[in-house]
Design a protein around this motif. Structure first.
Motif, short mmCIF file in Angstrom:
data_model
loop_
_atom_site.label_atom_id
_atom_site.label_comp_id
_atom_site.label_asym_id
_atom_site.label_seq_id
_atom_site.Cartn_x
_atom_site.Cartn_y
_atom_site.Cartn_z
N LYS A 91 0.99 -1.28 0.02
CA LYS A 91 -0.03 0.09 -0.06
C LYS A 91 0.94 0.96 -0.09
N ALA A 92 0.38 2.41 -0.67
CA ALA A 92 1.23 3.47 -0.61
C ALA A 92 0.52 4.35 0.34
N TYR A 93 1.31 5.19 1.02
CA TYR A 93 1.17 6.31 1.88
C TYR A 93 1.71 7.86 1.24
N GLN A 94 0.58 8.18 0.56
CA GLN A 94 0.81 9.56 -0.42
C GLN A 94 -0.72 10.12 -0.17
N ASP A 95 -0.46 11.15 -1.00
CA ASP A 95 -1.73 12.15 -1.31
C ASP A 95 -2.36 11.66 -2.51
N GLN A 96 -3.41 10.86 -2.30
CA GLN A 96 -4.04 10.19 -3.32
C GLN A 96 -4.66 10.91 -4.62
N ASN A 97 -5.02 12.26 -3.97
CA ASN A 97 -5.68 13.00 -4.94
C ASN A 97 -4.75 13.65 -5.91
N LYS A 98 -3.36 13.84 -5.37
CA LYS A 98 -2.38 14.60 -6.13
C LYS A 98 -1.72 13.53 -6.99
N LEU A 99 -1.79 12.14 -6.57
CA LEU A 99 -1.11 11.19 -7.38
C LEU A 99 -2.13 10.98 -8.55
N GLY A 100 -3.60 11.00 -8.05
CA GLY A 100 -4.68 11.01 -9.27
C GLY A 100 -4.53 11.99 -10.36
N GLN A 101 -4.04 13.11 -9.80
CA GLN A 101 -3.93 14.42 -10.81
C GLN A 101 -2.62 14.08 -11.61
N ILE A 102 -1.40 13.42 -11.22
CA ILE A 102 -0.57 13.46 -11.87
C ILE A 102 -0.71 11.96 -13.10
N ILE A 103 -1.49 11.09 -12.81
CA ILE A 103 -1.78 9.88 -13.40
C ILE A 103 -2.67 10.61 -14.58
N ASN A 104 -3.53 11.41 -14.31
CA ASN A 104 -4.45 11.96 -15.18
C ASN A 104 -3.91 12.86 -16.28
N ASN A 105 -2.74 13.83 -15.76
CA ASN A 105 -2.05 14.69 -16.59
C ASN A 105 -1.52 13.82 -17.82
N LEU A 106 -0.77 12.79 -17.32
CA LEU A 106 0.24 11.95 -18.01
C LEU A 106 -0.84 10.98 -19.11
N LEU A 107 -1.75 10.59 -18.46
CA LEU A 107 -2.67 9.79 -19.48
C LEU A 107 -3.51 10.99 -20.65
N SER A 108 -3.66 11.93 -20.08
CA SER A 108 -4.32 12.91 -21.16
C SER A 108 -3.11 13.45 -21.95
N ASN A 109 -2.27 13.72 -21.64
CA ASN A 109 -0.83 13.94 -22.67
C ASN A 109 -0.67 12.87 -23.60
N ALA A 110 -0.79 11.72 -23.13
CA ALA A 110 -0.49 10.48 -23.89
C ALA A 110 -1.74 10.35 -25.04
N ILE A 111 -2.67 10.41 -24.57
CA ILE A 111 -3.73 10.42 -25.46
C ILE A 111 -4.00 11.38 -26.63
N LYS A 112 -3.62 12.63 -26.04
CA LYS A 112 -3.50 13.92 -26.93
C LYS A 112 -2.46 13.46 -28.27
N PHE A 113 -1.28 13.13 -27.70
CA PHE A 113 -0.01 12.99 -28.73
C PHE A 113 0.03 11.74 -29.40
N THR A 114 -1.01 10.78 -29.00
CA THR A 114 -0.90 9.42 -29.87
C THR A 114 -1.95 9.45 -30.90
N PRO A 115 -1.58 9.10 -32.24
CA PRO A 115 -2.49 8.88 -33.34
C PRO A 115 -3.63 7.88 -32.99
N GLU A 116 -4.61 7.92 -33.93
CA GLU A 116 -5.88 7.08 -34.04
C GLU A 116 -5.18 5.67 -34.02
N GLY A 117 -5.85 4.47 -33.29
CA GLY A 117 -5.29 3.26 -33.47
C GLY A 117 -4.02 2.85 -32.51
#
Length: 209
Positions: A91-117
């Motif tokens: 288990k992690a002992y961290q700020d869950q919301n901040k880590l969620g924001q990091i994941i969300n930003n990295l995923l959004s970035n990946a989706i934005k710059f990845t072409p279809e398929g």
């Protein structure tokens, strides 16, 4: 604005043109909200006013929840989103919301710059030294070597990507996503790094205690 545009879009008597206009208002409102939130987050971090609320939680479950939230965006572009985590992770002992924001930003970035398929993989590794690593790997457009030193700077984006991929300002955003990831990682006692090649995708990772 977002609320009223949703009400407008739901009116049965609208013709196709009016429905399209209502959808445009909604989309623009959401983009503006995203930009405002990014700027406020960055301002809070820089002013030292962002508080940490640490708690114990399951990292794998958090990753799954964030992927579920962003799934509609990856589906729109027919991008396959794979999660690779182990049930044996401590288990992690961290700020869950901040880590969620990091994941969300990295995923959004990946989706934005990845072409279809394309493909995106999210992986969590136990580093066995009291730290864990979260990786987001994509088959996107990648980052040119000359742009790599500035990728975490505020309001800066790869000119090669914007030019070669024909991305409009609407899709390229503020250029704050990765700056926020870097600041949040630092706030959580960790660091962010990446490797990338133009035309061959990118892997970003955050290492945290």
């Amino acid at each position: 604005i977002i609320g009223f545009s949703e009400v407008l879009a739901g009116i049965d008597s609208l013709n196709d043109k009016q429905r399209r206009y209502a959808a445009n208002i909604q989309k623009s409102g959401r983009l503006l909200l995203e930009m405002i939130n990014d700027i406020l987050d960055l301002a809070k971090v820089e002013a030292g006013k962002m508080e940490l609320r640490r708690s114990e939680f399951d990292v794998g479950r958090l990753v799954s929840a964030q992927c579920d939230m962003i799934h509609s965006l990856s589906e729109e572009k027919n991008i396959s989103l794979t999660i690779d985590t182990s049930d044996e992770l401590p288990k992690a002992y961290q700020d869950q919301n901040k880590l969620g924001q990091i994941i969300n930003n990295l995923l959004s970035n990946a989706i934005k710059f990845t072409p279809e398929g394309g493909m995106i993989t999210v992986r969590v590794e136990d580093k066995q030294n009291g730290k864990f690593r979260l990786l987001v790997k994509d088959t996107g457009v990648g980052i040119a070597e000359e742009d790599q030193p500035i990728i975490f700077q505020k309001f800066r984006q790869s000119q090669n990507v914007l030019k070669n991929e024909g991305l409009t300002r609407e899709f390229s955003g503020t250029g704050l996503g990765l700056s926020i990831v870097k600041e949040l990682a630092k706030l959580l006692g960790g660091e962010v790094d990446f490797e990338s090649e133009l035309g061959h995708g990118s892997t970003f990772w955050v290492t945290l205690p």
